[in-house]
Design a protein around this motif. Structure first.
Motif, PDB file in Angstrom:
ATOM      1  N   SER A 214       0.615  -1.540   0.017  1.00 38.14           N
ATOM      2  CA  SER A 214       0.077  -0.042  -0.105  1.00 38.14           C
ATOM      3  C   SER A 214       0.773   1.190   0.043  1.00 38.14           C
ATOM      4  CB  SER A 214      -1.084   0.076   1.229  1.00 38.14           C
ATOM      5  OG  SER A 214      -0.336  -0.171   2.361  1.00 38.14           O
ATOM      6  N   PHE A 215       1.971   1.202   0.104  1.00 29.97           N
ATOM      7  CA  PHE A 215       3.095   2.178   0.207  1.00 29.97           C
ATOM      8  C   PHE A 215       3.556   2.329  -1.178  1.00 29.97           C
ATOM      9  CE2 PHE A 215       2.523   1.550   4.651  1.00 29.97           C
ATOM     10  CZ  PHE A 215       2.596   2.920   5.214  1.00 29.97           C
ATOM     11  N   GLU A 216       4.074   3.831  -1.472  1.00 29.16           N
ATOM     12  CA  GLU A 216       4.163   3.972  -2.926  1.00 29.16           C
ATOM     13  C   GLU A 216       5.967   4.347  -2.884  1.00 29.16           C
ATOM     14  OE1 GLU A 216       1.676   5.995  -5.293  1.00 29.16           O
ATOM     15  OE2 GLU A 216      -0.132   4.980  -4.553  1.00 29.16           O
ATOM     16  N   GLU A 217       6.581   4.903  -3.949  1.00 29.50           N
ATOM     17  CA  GLU A 217       7.778   5.010  -4.048  1.00 29.50           C
ATOM     18  C   GLU A 217       7.996   6.525  -3.252  1.00 29.50           C
ATOM     19  OE1 GLU A 217      11.561   5.022  -4.420  1.00 29.50           O
ATOM     20  OE2 GLU A 217      10.305   3.225  -4.832  1.00 29.50           O
ATOM     21  N   HIS A 218       7.044   7.245  -3.262  1.00 29.62           N
ATOM     22  CA  HIS A 218       7.377   8.636  -2.734  1.00 29.62           C
ATOM     23  C   HIS A 218       7.382   8.442  -1.149  1.00 29.62           C
ATOM     24  CE1 HIS A 218       2.983   9.216  -1.699  1.00 29.62           C
ATOM     25  NE2 HIS A 218       2.766   8.660  -2.684  1.00 29.62           N
ATOM     26  N   ASP A 219       6.862   7.561  -0.753  1.00 27.64           N
ATOM     27  CA  ASP A 219       6.769   7.338   0.616  1.00 27.64           C
ATOM     28  C   ASP A 219       7.976   6.832   1.264  1.00 27.64           C
ATOM     29  OD1 ASP A 219       3.767   8.138   1.376  1.00 27.64           O
ATOM     30  OD2 ASP A 219       3.497   5.993   0.047  1.00 27.64           O
ATOM     31  N   TYR A 220       8.501   5.873   0.393  1.00 25.76           N
ATOM     32  CA  TYR A 220      10.107   5.411   0.787  1.00 25.76           C
ATOM     33  C   TYR A 220      10.902   6.663   0.490  1.00 25.76           C
ATOM     34  CZ  TYR A 220       7.643   0.869   0.850  1.00 25.76           C
ATOM     35  OH  TYR A 220       6.731  -0.253   1.033  1.00 25.76           O
TER      36      TYR A 220
END
Length: 271
Positions: free
Chosen positions: A186-192
């Motif tokens: 559910s997390f996307e690249e911008h979160d990481y």
């Protein structure tokens, strides 16, 4: 808010508190806790737990201008904490508060709205900047992702200008680290990227520094997976990290749905 509720919360909470509640002069004891906009009943329990944590820095997230949140704020003020609230906190949306005791504080302006609040505290003639942050929740929709991405970009731009040699950033950031276990689709690249960009700015994940290989979580969901959402980042000059742990008591006792992040820093030159 009735005065007897505040008094009941305060005096009821302190009867069983350990006698030694004051951090050492060179200690920064930080507690970051998402208090989940408490009802009046949960607010009394929250206040009791916060006071018993023996922290001199509290970063509280997911507050709304409700009677419960106001009780917590009033109770902390009555116990000698200086509570910093962001501009616009009474407008109805979520906000973050930073409370300190025994550390003179000066509010610092920030451009990202009531979800973030910053103060400079003084210790031994030097200033430490403390920033509390409640990141937008991952709603697992395109709109949610767009809002998180825009907020993260704005906050990083602000942080770049707000950086100081001694700085702590704490709160429910609503992001997880790359390589998080279990994996979370559910997390996307911008979160990481938000997590790693904090490191590029010179901030160190205190829990990961203390526990390089431990997989720990601060929010547990059977549906969405266990997640480490609550973080404390610090510049190396902020102090010597003595400990950093998650205390699950607030979560397992249903005071809130998050674990508390507790960290202790020794201030002054490294030993």
């Amino acid at each position: 808010m009735p005065d007897d509720l505040i008094q009941g919360a305060l005096f009821g909470s302190l009867d069983d508190e350990p006698a030694d509640t004051t951090p050492a002069q060179n200690e920064l004891r930080v507690c970051a806790l998402n208090i989940n906009n408490p009802s009046l009943q949960r607010a009394q329990q929250t206040l009791s737990w916060l006071l018993a944590s023996r922290s001199n820095v509290l970063v509280l997230t997911e507050l709304k201008p409700s009677d419960g949140a106001k009780l917590v704020i009033s109770g902390l003020s009555a116990e000698g904490f200086e509570v910093c609230l962001p501009p616009g906190w009474a407008g109805g949306s979520y906000f973050t508060a930073v409370a300190t005791r025994g550390l003179p504080q000066t509010p610092v302006a920030g451009p990202v709205g009531p979800r973030a609040v910053a103060v400079d505290v003084e210790h031994d003639g030097e200033q430490i900047r403390i920033i509390g942050l409640y990141g937008p929740t991952n709603g697992m929709t395109t709109d949610s992702s767009d809002r998180r991405r825009a907020f993260q970009k704005t906050f990083l731009e602000y942080l770049h200008t707000a950086l100081r040699p001694k700085l702590l950033l704490a709160g429910d950031l609503n992001v997880v680290e790359p390589g998080h276990q279990p994996p979370l689709d559910s997390f996307e690249e911008h979160d990481y990227a938000f997590y790693t960009d904090l490191q590029r700015l010179g901030l160190v994940d205190a829990f990961r520094q203390a526990h390089p290989t431990v997989h720990e979580h601060s929010w547990i969901s059977d549906r969405y997976g266990a997640q480490r959402l609550d973080h404390l980042f610090a510049t190396p000059a902020a102090g010597t990290l003595a400990s950093c742990v998650y205390d699950h008591t607030p979560r397992t006792s249903h005071i809130t749905d998050h674990a508390a992040l507790l960290a202790t820093f020794t201030l002054g030159p490294p030993a």
